[in-house]
Design a protein around this motif. Structure first.
Motif, PDB file in Angstrom:
ATOM      1  N   PRO A 615       0.798  -1.236   0.000  1.00 55.27           N
ATOM      2  CA  PRO A 615       0.000   0.000   0.000  1.00 55.27           C
ATOM      3  C   PRO A 615       0.824   1.277   0.000  1.00 55.27           C
ATOM      4  N   HIS A 616       2.099   1.205  -0.343  1.00 51.59           N
ATOM      5  CA  HIS A 616       2.896   2.421  -0.473  1.00 51.59           C
ATOM      6  C   HIS A 616       2.474   3.198  -1.717  1.00 51.59           C
ATOM      7  N   SER A 617       2.690   4.503  -1.663  1.00 57.86           N
ATOM      8  CA  SER A 617       2.535   5.344  -2.841  1.00 57.86           C
ATOM      9  C   SER A 617       3.911   5.556  -3.469  1.00 57.86           C
ATOM     10  N   LEU A 618       3.934   6.158  -4.636  1.00 60.38           N
ATOM     11  CA  LEU A 618       5.209   6.450  -5.276  1.00 60.38           C
ATOM     12  C   LEU A 618       6.038   7.380  -4.404  1.00 60.38           C
ATOM     13  N   ALA A 619       5.365   8.298  -3.684  1.00 58.99           N
ATOM     14  CA  ALA A 619       6.093   9.197  -2.779  1.00 58.99           C
ATOM     15  C   ALA A 619       6.819   8.404  -1.703  1.00 58.99           C
ATOM     16  N   ASP A 620       6.161   7.385  -1.141  1.00 61.18           N
ATOM     17  CA  ASP A 620       6.800   6.552  -0.124  1.00 61.18           C
ATOM     18  C   ASP A 620       8.006   5.813  -0.704  1.00 61.18           C
ATOM     19  N   MET A 621       7.844   5.323  -1.924  1.00 62.04           N
ATOM     20  CA  MET A 621       8.943   4.601  -2.576  1.00 62.04           C
ATOM     21  C   MET A 621      10.148   5.514  -2.790  1.00 62.04           C
ATOM     22  N   ILE A 622       9.892   6.744  -3.252  1.00 62.12           N
ATOM     23  CA  ILE A 622      10.981   7.684  -3.489  1.00 62.12           C
ATOM     24  C   ILE A 622      11.670   8.052  -2.177  1.00 62.12           C
ATOM     25  N   ARG A 623      10.880   8.305  -1.141  1.00 60.27           N
ATOM     26  CA  ARG A 623      11.460   8.696   0.142  1.00 60.27           C
ATOM     27  C   ARG A 623      12.303   7.582   0.745  1.00 60.27           C
ATOM     28  N   SER A 624      11.923   6.336   0.503  1.00 57.67           N
ATOM     29  CA  SER A 624      12.682   5.216   1.058  1.00 57.67           C
ATOM     30  C   SER A 624      13.891   4.846   0.210  1.00 57.67           C
ATOM     31  N   GLY A 625      14.082   5.534  -0.913  1.00 56.38           N
ATOM     32  CA  GLY A 625      15.253   5.297  -1.738  1.00 56.38           C
ATOM     33  C   GLY A 625      15.195   4.044  -2.585  1.00 56.38           C
ATOM     34  N   ARG A 626      14.007   3.531  -2.808  1.00 57.51           N
ATOM     35  CA  ARG A 626      13.863   2.327  -3.630  1.00 57.51           C
ATOM     36  C   ARG A 626      13.829   2.697  -5.107  1.00 57.51           C
ATOM     37  N   THR A 627      14.197   1.749  -5.964  1.00 61.68           N
ATOM     38  CA  THR A 627      14.283   2.008  -7.404  1.00 61.68           C
ATOM     39  C   THR A 627      13.487   0.974  -8.183  1.00 61.68           C
ATOM     40  N   ASP A 628      13.233   1.289  -9.451  1.00 56.74           N
ATOM     41  CA  ASP A 628      12.531   0.349 -10.337  1.00 56.74           C
ATOM     42  C   ASP A 628      13.366  -0.906 -10.572  1.00 56.74           C
ATOM     43  N   LYS A 629      14.681  -0.780 -10.503  1.00 58.53           N
ATOM     44  CA  LYS A 629      15.538  -1.956 -10.690  1.00 58.53           C
ATOM     45  C   LYS A 629      15.302  -2.981  -9.578  1.00 58.53           C
ATOM     46  N   GLU A 630      15.112  -2.495  -8.342  1.00 56.29           N
ATOM     47  CA  GLU A 630      14.801  -3.412  -7.243  1.00 56.29           C
ATOM     48  C   GLU A 630      13.478  -4.125  -7.488  1.00 56.29           C
ATOM     49  N   LEU A 631      12.500  -3.397  -8.003  1.00 58.41           N
ATOM     50  CA  LEU A 631      11.206  -4.023  -8.295  1.00 58.41           C
ATOM     51  C   LEU A 631      11.352  -5.101  -9.359  1.00 58.41           C
ATOM     52  N   LEU A 632      12.186  -4.825 -10.364  1.00 60.87           N
ATOM     53  CA  LEU A 632      12.400  -5.818 -11.416  1.00 60.87           C
ATOM     54  C   LEU A 632      13.086  -7.062 -10.854  1.00 60.87           C
ATOM     55  N   ASP A 633      14.019  -6.878  -9.917  1.00 58.60           N
ATOM     56  CA  ASP A 633      14.674  -8.030  -9.275  1.00 58.60           C
ATOM     57  C   ASP A 633      13.661  -8.862  -8.492  1.00 58.60           C
ATOM     58  N   ARG A 667       1.255 -14.220  -7.245  1.00 62.59           N
ATOM     59  CA  ARG A 667       2.688 -13.925  -7.231  1.00 62.59           C
ATOM     60  C   ARG A 667       2.937 -12.419  -7.056  1.00 62.59           C
ATOM     61  N   ILE A 668       2.010 -11.564  -7.551  1.00 63.14           N
ATOM     62  CA  ILE A 668       2.113 -10.129  -7.266  1.00 63.14           C
ATOM     63  C   ILE A 668       2.010  -9.884  -5.761  1.00 63.14           C
ATOM     64  N   GLY A 669       1.125 -10.649  -5.093  1.00 63.80           N
ATOM     65  CA  GLY A 669       1.000 -10.523  -3.648  1.00 63.80           C
ATOM     66  C   GLY A 669       2.284 -10.889  -2.926  1.00 63.80           C
ATOM     67  N   ILE A 670       2.972 -11.945  -3.373  1.00 69.64           N
ATOM     68  CA  ILE A 670       4.247 -12.333  -2.765  1.00 69.64           C
ATOM     69  C   ILE A 670       5.316 -11.300  -3.087  1.00 69.64           C
ATOM     70  N   ALA A 671       5.249 -10.695  -4.296  1.00 70.57           N
ATOM     71  CA  ALA A 671       6.210  -9.639  -4.642  1.00 70.57           C
ATOM     72  C   ALA A 671       6.064  -8.459  -3.685  1.00 70.57           C
ATOM     73  N   ARG A 672       4.840  -8.126  -3.307  1.00 69.62           N
ATOM     74  CA  ARG A 672       4.634  -7.060  -2.317  1.00 69.62           C
ATOM     75  C   ARG A 672       5.309  -7.414  -0.998  1.00 69.62           C
ATOM     76  N   LEU A 673       5.215  -8.674  -0.615  1.00 66.38           N
ATOM     77  CA  LEU A 673       5.846  -9.126   0.625  1.00 66.38           C
ATOM     78  C   LEU A 673       7.347  -8.900   0.572  1.00 66.38           C
ATOM     79  N   PHE A 674       7.967  -9.259  -0.542  1.00 66.91           N
ATOM     80  CA  PHE A 674       9.414  -9.087  -0.663  1.00 66.91           C
ATOM     81  C   PHE A 674       9.797  -7.608  -0.717  1.00 66.91           C
ATOM     82  N   TYR A 675       8.943  -6.778  -1.329  1.00 59.21           N
ATOM     83  CA  TYR A 675       9.238  -5.345  -1.383  1.00 59.21           C
ATOM     84  C   TYR A 675       9.229  -4.737   0.023  1.00 59.21           C
TER      85      TYR A 675
END
Length: 780
Positions: A615-633, A667-675
């Motif tokens: 349930p993060h927003s893009l703002a939360d993702m940016i503030r936490s320093g996460r990147t699209d590359k991590e999501l792809l991994d 599997r999207i649900g498990i991806a959220r868990l890993f994120y």
């Protein structure tokens, strides 16, 4: 409309000439057309300035239009303002598409202290309360007004002040027009062409501020309605969607409001429209009544006004006696509208299942029946209004007009009682001059009387609107009262039935004695029963598990298994605080350290990226320093690495529930868990549509990155990823045990693998049996 009840002799000289022209040509003073036009221009300019001030003040409250819309490109635009709340901040910015640009809207969430302060204003409604214009209605309205007008320096107050100014201005202009009308008719009767043409010019001049004033009144009424709705909707949203999960409790733990969506989307809008229009439809006529009565008192005398006042009181008393219960009818209509809407929502939500069952005929009958109930109720209201409107129109349009004409005749037939008009009759003068003065006075008084009758009529009509507003206010108040109760953890208690067995524990939502402690490094149940709340059931909550006494520490992975319907998922609901803890003691981690993956995947509205980080927003993702590359991994781990290219990139927006297959959703649900990478994870049958191979990879990766698993599943293949087992039985029993040593688990794994291999051959065996039976039948 608004009025300045200033004596005519204190008005500017040009307006005095318009309003009080003298009857004698010798006494008539020449007045400058330029001064009259200048006065009219000043009125118009003042109105425009007021509107300009209003627009500038709104810029401090409403959205500001900024740059053209361009798609957000991951972490490349950190300097931009992104959607979502900012930690430790009492406001946040939302970016909203507006035409071909983006609007930046500042949102200030309602504080917890405000909710606690308002709680006392919203006690739950008692059953059997009469809906109507009574003390209960005014008490409910007063409570709601504290929400929609929170302080003096607010946008709503600014709009109200400006609205009032224009209402006063319209009343003043009505008096000006009435007197100008009398002057034009007088000059027409006197065949004074020059003065007649001047009057026509003044008529067009006064039309400029008059039309602008009318337009602004309608505009400000609409803005006031929107301001009320925005304030009330945001308040309800903050009360409805929060960490207390009031939206879940309203559906599953409380049955006082059915269909909260109808309350929030429709009833609040109707209430705010009715309240805004009531201020205009009731405030303006009330002001008109005061001002015009004062003007008429000077014209027709005190006796005529006493007659009009008695007429008002008598009409109000009669209408109050004969007015049907429009408030109750409106509230019931809103409920039926909600039922009809809910039936369509249910059809949309379950469209596939209904199609599989070919249930369209039955669903059609349900929709028709729901709609028919609504239409019959609406038709019954229309039938009630036929007789009521006939009687109302007879009183207000015809009786009032006749009484008004009688009152206008008082200065002529009874000059000693006729006020200023009567004094003119007694003053003497030539007959021709008296006739002109009578004509002017009659036309002026008639227009004032008609406007006054219109004002009185609108006040009488407003009682019906007030009764309908009472119905909407009742529903909005009930929504707020219930949400406040749920936010505070208060539920409707269920009394213990007299025939309930004494040796059984009775669970009522009004008797919750369990204790929950946050910050524990693990999960610990101490004498905790798992109880289904069963809101509204006279037998109280249903005990699913009698008592749980287990402890799970970090690194100890628990598998919960058992037959269907015994309460496996209910354990997750108690841990997440969706269900109350009736008895015992639960120690659990903080919310940020535990993550839930439910059995039914949920895909939100938004981009592909939003599905992974929810349930993060893009703002939360940016503030936490996460990147699209991590999501792809992460997608590579769950075997979905081709999704971004297949769907058009991270910024793609689609109806994702229709795009992904069942296995992909899980599997999207498990991806959220890993994120989110929590310390603990509650997994509720969340890999049932995933192959055993991919499922094993995901479970092993979760363990490798240090996530402690609490899994609810029937699959024997998951035993090897857990250290403890909780078996829940049919009779409310549970058995907690250690799965075994590593060697024992490997032996068990081999046995499970052998059984699964044999199960794969079952279909071929069944096919061979069918062939043999066919051959035997042919031989016979």
């Amino acid at each position: 409309m608004v009025v300045f009840s200033k004596p005519v002799d204190r008005l500017p000289v040009p307006l005095q000439a318009v309003l009080e022209p003298v009857t004698s040509n010798a006494q008539r003073q020449p007045y400058s057309k330029t001064k009259v036009i200048a006065s009219t221009a000043i009125i118009s300019l003042a109105a425009y300035i007021a509107n300009y001030i209003y627009q500038k003040r709104l810029e401090n409250f409403d959205s500001q239009i900024i740059s053209p819309v361009t798609p957000l490109s991951g972490t490349s635009r950190k300097s931009d303002v992104f959607e979502g709340p900012t930690p430790r901040n009492n406001k946040y910015i939302l970016t909203v598409p507006y035409k071909n640009r983006t609007a930046k809207v500042t949102v200030r969430p309602t504080s917890t202290e405000t909710f606690k302060k308002h709680k006392k204003f919203f006690p739950p409604s008692t059953s059997g309360q009469r809906v109507g214009v009574n003390k209960v209605f005014f008490k409910q309205l007063s409570a709601i007004l504290k929400v929609i007008i929170p302080k003096i320096r607010s946008k709503e107050v600014i709009i109200l002040v400006l609205h009032s100014i224009f209402l006063v201005l319209r009343t003043w202009l009505s008096i000006v027009v009435a007197r100008l009308d009398g002057r034009i008719v007088r000059d027409l009767v006197a065949a004074n062409g020059k003065e007649f043409l001047k009057g026509i010019m003044y008529w067009f001049a006064i039309a400029i501020p008059a039309t602008y004033t009318n337009s602004m009144i309608r505009f400000l009424q609409s803005k006031l309605s929107i301001a009320f709705r925005t304030r009330l909707t945001r308040y309800v949203h903050d009360l409805y969607l929060n960490k207390e999960n009031a939206y879940y409790k309203a559906i599953n733990l409380d049955n006082r409001i059915g269909g909260a969506d109808q309350f929030i989307t429709t009833d609040i809008a109707r209430f705010c429209d009715g309240l805004a229009s009531l201020y205009s439809n009731l405030g303006k006529p009330l002001l008109d009544t005061i001002i015009f009565n004062y003007q008429l008192t000077k014209s027709i005398g005190l006796a005529g006004m006493m007659g009009l006042f008695g007429n008002y009181l008598l009409t109000a008393w009669i209408l109050r006696k004969v007015t049907p219960a429009f408030g109750k009818l409106a509230a019931h209509e809103a409920k039926l509208e909600g039922d009809f809407r809910a039936a369509h929502t249910r059809l949309i939500t379950n469209a596939e299942e209904i199609a599989f069952y070919n249930g369209s005929d039955l669903e059609l009958s349900i929709l028709d029946r729901t709609y028919t109930k609504l239409i019959k109720h609406i038709n019954s209201i229309f039938k009630i209004r036929i007789a009521y409107n006939m009687f109302e129109d007879f009183l207000i349009k015809y009786c009032w007009s006749a009484i008004g004409l009688l009152m206008c005749s008082v200065p002529v037939f009874f000059p000693s009682w006729g006020g200023r008009g009567g004094r003119q009759e007694l003053d003497g003068g030539n007959v021709y001059g008296k006739e002109r003065d009578r004509t002017k006075a009659f036309i002026t008084n008639k227009r004032l009387m008609l406007t006054l009758a219109d004002a009185g009529g609108r006040m009488m009509y407003s009682y019906k609107e007030l009764a309908e507003l009472a119905g909407y206010a009742s529903r909005v108040y009930n929504l707020l009262a219930v949400l406040h109760s749920l936010y505070a953890g208060e539920y409707v208690p269920t009394p213990r039935p007299s025939d309930f067995p004494d040796d059984q524990e009775f669970y009522s939502l009004g008797d919750i004695r369990g204790e929950v402690f946050y910050g524990y490094d693990g999960l610990k149940f101490e004498s905790v029963p798992i109880v289904g709340p069963n809101a509204g059931n006279e037998r109280g909550g249903e005990e699913l598990i009698k008592s749980m006494n287990i402890t799970i520490r970090p690194g100890e992975h628990l598998l919960i298994t058992g037959p269907n319907g015994v309460g496996k998922t209910s354990v997750a609901r108690v841990i997440s605080r969706l269900w109350p803890l009736f008895r015992g003691r639960l120690s659990r981690p903080e919310d940020r350290d535990i993550f839930y993956v439910p059995q039914r995947p949920y895909l939100s509205i938004g981009t592909l990226r939003d599905q992974i980080i929810y349930p993060h927003s893009l703002a939360d993702m940016i503030r936490s320093g996460r990147t699209d590359k991590e999501l792809l991994d992460i997608l590579h781990i769950v075997k979905l690495s081709t999704i971004p290219d297949r769907e058009g990139g991270w910024e793609t927006q689609k109806e994702w529930k229709d795009v992904f297959s069942g296995g992909e959703k899980q599997r999207i649900g498990i991806a959220r868990l890993f994120y989110h990478h929590p310390k603990f994870a509650i997994l509720d049958e969340c890999t049932s549509a995933v192959s055993s191979e991919v499922e094993g990879l995901m479970y092993q990766h979760a363990k490798d990155i240090g996530i402690t698993l609490v899994t609810i599943s029937h699959r024997p293949s998951l035993f090897k990823y857990h250290t403890h087992l909780l078996r829940i039985g049919d009779e409310g029993t549970c058995e907690f045990s250690t799965i075994g040593t590593e060697q024992e688990r490997m032996t068990l794994d081999k046995e499970v693998a052998t059984l699964e291999a044999k199960l794969k051959d079952v279909d071929s065996w069944k096919s061979r049996i069918a062939e043999i039976n066919m051959e035997l039948q042919l031989n016979i």
